[in-house]
Design a protein around this motif. Structure first.
Motif, mmCIF file in Angstrom:
data_model
loop_
_atom_site.group_PDB
_atom_site.id
_atom_site.type_symbol
_atom_site.label_atom_id
_atom_site.label_comp_id
_atom_site.label_asym_id
_atom_site.label_seq_id
_atom_site.Cartn_x
_atom_site.Cartn_y
_atom_site.Cartn_z
ATOM 1 N N VAL A 126 -37.463 -47.083 20.773
ATOM 2 C CA VAL A 126 -38.348 -46.006 21.225
ATOM 3 C C VAL A 126 -38.326 -44.832 20.251
ATOM 4 C CG1 VAL A 126 -38.799 -44.365 23.100
ATOM 5 C CG2 VAL A 126 -38.022 -46.691 23.618
ATOM 6 N N ARG A 127 -37.104 -44.449 19.809
ATOM 7 C CA ARG A 127 -36.938 -43.280 18.943
ATOM 8 C C ARG A 127 -35.480 -43.196 18.506
ATOM 9 N NH1 ARG A 127 -34.051 -39.503 21.829
ATOM 10 N NH2 ARG A 127 -34.179 -39.637 24.089
ATOM 11 N N ASN A 168 -33.063 -49.033 23.303
ATOM 12 C CA ASN A 168 -33.300 -47.590 23.275
ATOM 13 C C ASN A 168 -33.813 -47.140 21.919
ATOM 14 O OD1 ASN A 168 -32.298 -47.609 25.858
ATOM 15 N ND2 ASN A 168 -30.671 -46.146 25.485
#
Length: 108
Positions: free
Chosen positions: A33-34, A30
């Motif tokens: 991604v960011r 996760n």
């Protein structure tokens, strides 16, 4: 952060000791991604308990894999992101994703 003496001699065992849990790998996935907030991570990881998420994040922060940024707001706003060391795992996670995709194709 662990000292060199605290880590296994085998490099594969070292990697497994740092990111070998199911949840740590999914958290890293996760965070590639960011940056994410705690509740966003919890909601995106079906089945993880608050305690396991907290323990995993703390462990990865102590190991230098992620960073934790607290924004001075009310209510407090905390974001987790990959550190430079954590970001260096991108090719490993990408290879795992590619392998998983290929494996699923063999089952068709």
């Amino acid at each position: 952060m662990k000292t060199k003496q605290e880590l296994p001699e085998c490099p594969v065992a070292t990697t497994v000791s740092l990111i070998g849990s199911k949840w740590k790998l999914l958290i890293i996935r996760n965070l590639l991604v960011r940056p994410w907030r705690f509740n966003e991570l919890k909601n995106s990881l079906d089945g993880i308990s608050q305690k396991v998420l907290t323990d995993s994040l703390r462990s990865m922060e102590e190991d230098g894999i992620i960073t934790r940024t607290v924004y001075p707001e009310v209510p407090p706003h905390v974001e987790y992101a990959l550190s430079e060391i954590g970001e260096s795992m991108r090719p490993i996670i990408n290879s795992m994703a590619e392998w998983g995709t290929d494996y699923k194709k063999t089952l068709e």
